[in-house]
Design an enzyme around this catalytic site. Structure first.
Site, PDB file in Angstrom:
ATOM      1  N   CYS A  96       0.905  -1.242  -0.050  1.00 54.79           N
ATOM      2  CA  CYS A  96      -0.135   0.159  -0.086  1.00 54.79           C
ATOM      3  C   CYS A  96       0.979   1.098  -0.188  1.00 54.79           C
ATOM      4  O   CYS A  96       1.975   1.229  -0.317  1.00 54.79           O
ATOM      5  CB  CYS A  96      -1.176   0.140   1.397  1.00 54.79           C
ATOM      6  SG  CYS A  96      -0.209   0.000   2.807  1.00 54.79           S
TER       7      CYS A  96
ATOM      8  N   ASN B 119       2.432   1.337   4.298  1.00 53.12           N
ATOM      9  CA  ASN B 119       2.542   0.151   5.075  1.00 53.12           C
ATOM     10  C   ASN B 119       2.344   0.132   6.503  1.00 53.12           C
ATOM     11  O   ASN B 119       2.973  -0.371   7.419  1.00 53.12           O
ATOM     12  CB  ASN B 119       4.031  -0.275   4.799  1.00 53.12           C
ATOM     13  CG  ASN B 119       4.315  -1.736   5.345  1.00 53.12           C
ATOM     14  OD1 ASN B 119       5.649  -2.131   5.644  1.00 53.12           O
ATOM     15  ND2 ASN B 119       3.389  -2.731   5.040  1.00 53.12           N
TER      16      ASN B 119
ATOM     17  N   CYS C  14      -1.463   0.625   7.562  1.00 52.88           N
ATOM     18  CA  CYS C  14      -2.855   0.566   7.529  1.00 52.88           C
ATOM     19  C   CYS C  14      -3.262  -0.793   6.584  1.00 52.88           C
ATOM     20  O   CYS C  14      -3.340  -2.326   7.237  1.00 52.88           O
ATOM     21  CB  CYS C  14      -3.672   1.455   7.179  1.00 52.88           C
ATOM     22  SG  CYS C  14      -3.518   2.920   8.301  1.00 52.88           S
ATOM     23  N   ARG C  15      -3.486  -0.752   5.399  1.00 49.74           N
ATOM     24  CA  ARG C  15      -4.158  -1.590   4.636  1.00 49.74           C
ATOM     25  C   ARG C  15      -2.959  -2.882   4.425  1.00 49.74           C
ATOM     26  O   ARG C  15      -3.518  -4.168   4.617  1.00 49.74           O
ATOM     27  CB  ARG C  15      -4.217  -1.105   3.125  1.00 49.74           C
ATOM     28  CG  ARG C  15      -5.458  -0.137   3.216  1.00 49.74           C
ATOM     29  CD  ARG C  15      -5.615   0.450   1.636  1.00 49.74           C
ATOM     30  NE  ARG C  15      -4.593   1.533   1.942  1.00 49.74           N
ATOM     31  CZ  ARG C  15      -4.398   2.056   0.704  1.00 49.74           C
ATOM     32  NH1 ARG C  15      -5.059   2.374  -0.214  1.00 49.74           N
ATOM     33  NH2 ARG C  15      -3.235   3.210   0.740  1.00 49.74           N
ATOM     34  N   SER C  16      -1.810  -2.582   3.992  1.00 47.02           N
ATOM     35  CA  SER C  16      -1.053  -3.854   3.551  1.00 47.02           C
ATOM     36  C   SER C  16      -0.507  -4.544   4.908  1.00 47.02           C
ATOM     37  O   SER C  16      -0.468  -6.083   4.654  1.00 47.02           O
ATOM     38  CB  SER C  16       0.327  -3.367   2.769  1.00 47.02           C
ATOM     39  OG  SER C  16       1.136  -2.514   3.432  1.00 47.02           O
TER      40      SER C  16
ATOM     41  N   ASP D 134      -8.104   3.775   1.005  1.00 49.17           N
ATOM     42  CA  ASP D 134      -7.288   4.304   2.142  1.00 49.17           C
ATOM     43  C   ASP D 134      -7.875   4.916   3.365  1.00 49.17           C
ATOM     44  O   ASP D 134      -8.682   5.680   3.315  1.00 49.17           O
ATOM     45  CB  ASP D 134      -6.339   5.478   1.686  1.00 49.17           C
ATOM     46  CG  ASP D 134      -5.319   6.141   2.478  1.00 49.17           C
ATOM     47  OD1 ASP D 134      -5.405   5.588   3.755  1.00 49.17           O
ATOM     48  OD2 ASP D 134      -4.613   6.722   2.126  1.00 49.17           O
TER      49      ASP D 134
HETATM   50  P1  4NP Z   1      -1.690   2.702   4.145  1.00 47.50           P
HETATM   51  O1  4NP Z   1      -2.357   3.912   4.711  1.00 47.50           O
HETATM   52  O2  4NP Z   1      -1.250   3.206   2.717  1.00 47.50           O
HETATM   53  O3  4NP Z   1      -2.857   1.786   3.944  1.00 47.50           O
HETATM   54  O4  4NP Z   1      -0.716   2.307   5.237  1.00 47.50           O
HETATM   55  C1  4NP Z   1      -1.763   5.249   4.792  1.00 47.50           C
HETATM   56  C2  4NP Z   1      -0.980   5.423   5.905  1.00 47.50           C
HETATM   57  C3  4NP Z   1      -0.156   6.673   6.050  1.00 47.50           C
HETATM   58  C4  4NP Z   1      -0.398   7.923   5.021  1.00 47.50           C
HETATM   59  C5  4NP Z   1      -1.411   7.531   4.211  1.00 47.50           C
HETATM   60  C6  4NP Z   1      -2.151   6.121   3.804  1.00 47.50           C
HETATM   61  N1  4NP Z   1       0.172   8.993   5.218  1.00 47.50           N
HETATM   62  O5  4NP Z   1      -0.290   9.814   4.622  1.00 47.50           O
HETATM   63  O6  4NP Z   1       0.866   9.168   6.251  1.00 47.50           O
END
Ligand code: 4NP
Length: 157
Positions: free
Chosen positions: A3, A6, A8-10, A120
């Site tokens: 993602c 790294n 939340c989703r992944s 997201d």
């Molecule tokens: P992820 O979510 O891609 O599912 O881990 C996010 C985590 C952090 C951020 C954006 C999306 N950020 O902008 O810091």
């Protein structure tokens, strides 16, 4: 599992798929990992909301730490699964020419869901993490079926 951050989703996909693999007795055949296309959160644990929703469903994400996707991952792994279209495009840019890994959108393996991207959840509420987990569980089941078929792996229940 790839993602953006790294955290939340992944990691949720990592924890669910790793558990499915272990439950099938395939952990000596299949290595699972996750990474982000961005490096904002390198070394961080998964987001507390991701860990909470995972724990509620019986998955443990506490051992995971964020890292960034590298060109080498396309040589080491057979499959790179991206959560959304931006991740897919970013992964394409990181992929070296002639790399062995197959690059897929993770939700190709969740045909019972109409969505093609895992949204997201970072800037939303806890319900976003519930939805991510629904999608990730479905795609993990579909992916494991696909991998077992493609590579003639015995499923041990
Ligand atoms: P992820 O979510 O891609 O599912 O881990 C996010 C985590 C952090 C951020 C954006 C999306 N950020 O902008 O810091």
């Amino acid at each position: 599992m790839v993602c953006l951050g790294n955290i939340c989703r992944s990691p949720m996909a990592h924890g669910v798929f790793e558990t499915r693999v272990r439950d099938r007795g395939l952990d000596s055949c299949i290595e699972v990992d996750s990474a982000g296309t961005a490096g904002y959160h390198i070394g961080a644990r998964p987001d507390p909301r991701a860990r909470e929703e995972a724990r509620r469903r019986g998955y443990d994400l506490d051992h995971l730490r964020a890292r960034q996707l590298e060109a080498e991952d396309f040589e080491h792994f057979d499959y790179i699964l991206t959560m959304d279209e931006a991740n897919y495009r970013n992964a394409l840019e990181i992929r070296p020419g002639g790399a062995r890994a197959r690059l897929h959108r993770f939700l190709e393996f969740a045909q019972e869901h109409p969505e093609r991207e895992v949204p997201d959840p970072y800037y939303g509420g806890a319900d976003g993490f519930v939805h991510v987990m629904d999608l990730v569980e479905a795609a993990s089941d579909g992916l494991l079926d696909h991998v077992c078929r493609e590579h003639a792996l015995e499923r041990v229940s």
